[in-house]
Write a protein that holds these residues in place. Structure first.
Motif, short mmCIF file in Angstrom:
data_model
loop_
_atom_site.label_atom_id
_atom_site.label_comp_id
_atom_site.label_asym_id
_atom_site.label_seq_id
_atom_site.Cartn_x
_atom_site.Cartn_y
_atom_site.Cartn_z
N TYR A 178 -0.69 4.62 -19.65
CA TYR A 178 -2.25 5.02 -19.60
C TYR A 178 -2.93 4.19 -18.84
O TYR A 178 -3.79 4.37 -18.14
CB TYR A 178 -2.61 4.80 -21.21
CG TYR A 178 -2.17 5.48 -22.02
CD1 TYR A 178 -1.71 7.04 -21.96
CD2 TYR A 178 -1.83 5.10 -23.35
CE1 TYR A 178 -1.12 7.70 -23.02
CE2 TYR A 178 -1.39 5.68 -24.37
CZ TYR A 178 -0.86 7.15 -24.06
OH TYR A 178 -0.25 7.75 -25.23
N LEU A 199 -5.10 9.36 -17.71
CA LEU A 199 -5.71 10.19 -18.99
C LEU A 199 -5.10 11.19 -19.32
O LEU A 199 -4.88 11.63 -20.54
CB LEU A 199 -7.23 10.23 -19.01
CG LEU A 199 -7.91 8.81 -18.79
CD1 LEU A 199 -9.61 9.15 -18.80
CD2 LEU A 199 -7.77 7.61 -19.77
N THR A 200 -4.74 12.04 -18.21
CA THR A 200 -3.93 13.45 -18.42
C THR A 200 -3.15 13.82 -17.31
O THR A 200 -3.30 13.20 -16.33
CB THR A 200 -5.44 14.21 -18.36
OG1 THR A 200 -4.80 15.78 -18.79
CG2 THR A 200 -6.04 14.44 -17.16
N ASN A 201 -2.18 14.79 -17.74
CA ASN A 201 -1.50 15.50 -16.68
C ASN A 201 -1.96 16.75 -16.35
O ASN A 201 -1.40 17.47 -15.50
CB ASN A 201 -0.27 15.64 -16.97
CG ASN A 201 0.62 14.27 -17.14
OD1 ASN A 201 1.60 13.80 -17.86
ND2 ASN A 201 0.37 13.34 -16.34
N GLU A 204 -1.69 13.06 -24.36
CA GLU A 204 -2.93 12.21 -23.59
C GLU A 204 -3.41 11.33 -24.62
O GLU A 204 -3.47 11.58 -25.82
CB GLU A 204 -4.11 13.37 -23.35
CG GLU A 204 -3.54 14.11 -22.37
CD GLU A 204 -4.69 15.16 -21.91
OE1 GLU A 204 -5.66 15.10 -22.35
OE2 GLU A 204 -4.34 16.10 -21.30
N ALA A 212 -10.08 15.34 -18.95
CA ALA A 212 -10.32 14.25 -20.18
C ALA A 212 -11.69 13.75 -19.94
O ALA A 212 -11.84 12.74 -20.34
CB ALA A 212 -9.23 13.37 -20.22
#
Ligand code: SF4
Length: 204
Positions: free
Chosen positions: A4, A16-18, A45, A77
């Motif tokens: 992260y 934070l996110t894919n 996440e 996010a």
């Protein structure tokens, strides 16, 4: 291991996110599993509390910036950014978001810039093309050609909100397209930058 939080060059990055509203032809995720030795595909996440707990253990002073940028579009996010951003400001960090500029569409709101301006110092928006059609041809946004104008609006809103805003393109799009993009960036009031294309041979 869930990355992260990772270091890259002189800054700290938050992954934070894919998720992403685009599927760009040149996306690093198509050819690599991470950046500079950090694997960035997430199993799940992180919550804001998880990211803050990790940052709590770290001295942020040595880092030039803390950048919301990972293997996906950070504003997918946004609710996490809304908690982590003010926390970073309370720690005295300089903050940046690298984004495709589609947050207003992604989050179905009118002005993301107004929300993030109190705790985000800089925004780097991937402009990528000089027209909506060309943008859609290479970025394949789930919002179709609407994405391009939404991105330009986002950049203008960031400038108006007092955020240090840069629009960027990758160097593989050709001189004429780069010139068109430079002109568009100028019209939004943002700075303009040409980025080097990441190749398969670059270290992951
Ligand atoms: S906007 Fe960024 S993360 Fe999303 S597909 Fe394009 S290059 Fe990849």
């Amino acid at each position: 291991m869930q990355n992260y939080v990772y270091e890259f060059e002189d800054s700290l990055y938050l992954n934070l996110t894919n998720r992403c509203s685009n599927d760009c032809d040149f996306c690093i995720r198509n050819i690599k599993t991470g950046v500079s030795g950090h694997k960035l595909w997430l199993i799940e996440e992180p919550s804001a509390a998880t990211v803050i707990a990790e940052l709590d253990k770290m001295d942020l002073a040595p880092y030039k910036e803390v950048v919301f940028c990972g293997f996906g579009e950070p504003t997918c996010a946004l609710s996490v950014i809304e908690e982590v951003g003010p926390y970073l400001k309370s720690r005295g960090a300089r903050t940046r978001i690298n984004t495709n500029g589609q947050s207003n569409l992604i989050n179905e709101i009118e002005n993301t810039a107004e929300i993030i301006a109190p705790y985000i110092d800089a925004v780097s928006v991937s402009l990528n093309a000089g027209s909506a059609e060309k943008y859609q041809e290479i970025c394949h946004s789930e919002f179709g050609t609407e994405a391009f104008n939404a991105m330009l609006t986002f950049a203008r809103q960031c400038v108006a909100a007092g955020i240090n805003t840069t629009m960027s393109v990758v160097d593989c799009i050709g001189e004429e397209e780069i010139e068109r993009c430079a002109e568009l960036a100028k019209q939004t009031g943002a700075h303009f930058r040409v980025r080097k294309t990441i190749k398969e041979s670059d270290r992951y």
